[in-house]
Scaffold this motif. Structure first.
Motif, PDB file in Angstrom:
ATOM      1  N   SER A  68       0.831  -1.199   0.000  1.00  0.00           N
ATOM      2  CA  SER A  68       0.000   0.000   0.000  1.00  0.00           C
ATOM      3  C   SER A  68       0.868   1.253   0.000  1.00  0.00           C
ATOM      4  O   SER A  68       1.824   1.367   0.756  1.00  0.00           O
ATOM      5  CB  SER A  68      -0.955  -0.001   1.198  1.00  0.00           C
ATOM      6  OG  SER A  68      -0.256  -0.123   2.406  1.00  0.00           O
ATOM      7  N   GLY A  69       0.537   2.163  -0.907  1.00  0.00           N
ATOM      8  CA  GLY A  69       1.257   3.425  -1.007  1.00  0.00           C
ATOM      9  C   GLY A  69       2.651   3.325  -1.592  1.00  0.00           C
ATOM     10  O   GLY A  69       3.377   4.313  -1.657  1.00  0.00           O
ATOM     11  N   ALA A  70       3.067   2.143  -2.038  1.00  0.00           N
ATOM     12  CA  ALA A  70       4.420   1.961  -2.584  1.00  0.00           C
ATOM     13  C   ALA A  70       4.523   2.559  -3.983  1.00  0.00           C
ATOM     14  O   ALA A  70       3.529   2.717  -4.688  1.00  0.00           O
ATOM     15  CB  ALA A  70       4.779   0.480  -2.626  1.00  0.00           C
ATOM     16  N   ASN A  71       5.744   2.893  -4.386  1.00  0.00           N
ATOM     17  CA  ASN A  71       6.011   3.406  -5.720  1.00  0.00           C
ATOM     18  C   ASN A  71       6.718   2.321  -6.523  1.00  0.00           C
ATOM     19  O   ASN A  71       7.859   1.979  -6.230  1.00  0.00           O
ATOM     20  CB  ASN A  71       6.879   4.659  -5.662  1.00  0.00           C
ATOM     21  CG  ASN A  71       7.178   5.231  -7.035  1.00  0.00           C
ATOM     22  OD1 ASN A  71       6.574   4.837  -8.032  1.00  0.00           O
ATOM     23  ND2 ASN A  71       8.106   6.161  -7.084  1.00  0.00           N
ATOM     24  N   LEU A  72       6.018   1.792  -7.533  1.00  0.00           N
ATOM     25  CA  LEU A  72       6.581   0.763  -8.409  1.00  0.00           C
ATOM     26  C   LEU A  72       6.601   1.265  -9.853  1.00  0.00           C
ATOM     27  O   LEU A  72       6.563   0.484 -10.792  1.00  0.00           O
ATOM     28  CB  LEU A  72       5.767  -0.524  -8.302  1.00  0.00           C
ATOM     29  CG  LEU A  72       5.993  -1.268  -6.997  1.00  0.00           C
ATOM     30  CD1 LEU A  72       4.709  -1.547  -6.276  1.00  0.00           C
ATOM     31  CD2 LEU A  72       6.751  -2.543  -7.248  1.00  0.00           C
ATOM     32  N   ARG A  73       6.677   2.558 -10.031  1.00  0.00           N
ATOM     33  CA  ARG A  73       6.643   3.139 -11.375  1.00  0.00           C
ATOM     34  C   ARG A  73       7.765   2.549 -12.229  1.00  0.00           C
ATOM     35  O   ARG A  73       8.920   2.506 -11.825  1.00  0.00           O
ATOM     36  CB  ARG A  73       6.809   4.652 -11.314  1.00  0.00           C
ATOM     37  CG  ARG A  73       6.618   5.311 -12.659  1.00  0.00           C
ATOM     38  CD  ARG A  73       6.590   6.830 -12.522  1.00  0.00           C
ATOM     39  NE  ARG A  73       5.985   7.417 -13.676  1.00  0.00           N
ATOM     40  CZ  ARG A  73       6.676   7.911 -14.693  1.00  0.00           C
ATOM     41  NH1 ARG A  73       7.992   7.885 -14.672  1.00  0.00           N
ATOM     42  NH2 ARG A  73       6.054   8.431 -15.721  1.00  0.00           N
TER      43      ARG A  73
END
Length: 182
Positions: A68-73
């Motif tokens: 949750s809320g992680a950045n995996l761009r």
């Protein structure tokens, strides 16, 4: 391996963690961008608010992980196992999720702008209020997924059938598990 050792290795410049066992590790708020976690076991891990942008997580096991809320761009999550994962408000913009298993995953308010979800398994996933603009769903299975409020503007979808809140997209396909076996 524990979280302190992993973070120390990363800080020292190590980026190759291919096949590592990180079952139930706590990496909340960690910056692990551009690391290679291909075929790693991150099942049950706490990766909430972590920066995993540009990471290679292909064929990794993230069953029941909290992202949750992680950045995996821009990450590679092809053939990843995300069954039951918490992906609330996660940034998956321009991420490769081809052949990913997202059954029963919680993607409420996630950003999947331009994501490649071709041949992904999304049955039972919660995609409420999710940004799916320009996402590729060709060959995906969205049976019984919750789609209310999702934005599919310019998404690539073929052979769609909409029945209430249930979508059937594409034809059934040979599924490849996270371990790569048929």
């Amino acid at each position: 391996m524990d979280s302190n050792r992993l973070l120390n290795l990363y800080a020292a410049g190590e980026r190759e963690f291919n096949g590592i066992n990180l079952h139930q590790i706590n990496l909340c708020d960690a910056d692990l961008s551009n690391a290679n976690f291909a075929e790693a076991d991150l099942s049950g891990a706490d990766l909430s608010q972590a920066n995993l942008s540009g990471c290679n997580l292909s064929r990794a096991n993230l069953t029941d992980a909290d992202l949750s809320g992680a950045n995996l761009r821009g990450a590679n999550l092809s053939e990843v196992n995300l069954i039951g994962a918490d992906l609330i408000r996660v940034n998956l913009e321009e991420t490769n999720l081809s052949r990913a298993d997202l059954r029963s995953a919680n993607l409420v308010m996630a950003n999947l702008f331009g994501a490649n979800l071709s041949e992904a398994e999304l049955s039972g996933a919660d995609l409420r209020n999710t940004n799916l603009r320009k996402a590729n769903f060709i060959g995906s299975n969205i049976n019984e997924a919750e789609l209310s409020g999702a934005d599919f503007t310019e998404a690539m979808i073929t052979e769609q059938e909409i029945t209430g809140e249930i979508w059937h997209v594409g034809l059934s396909h040979k599924w490849i598990t996270w371990a790569g076996a048929y």
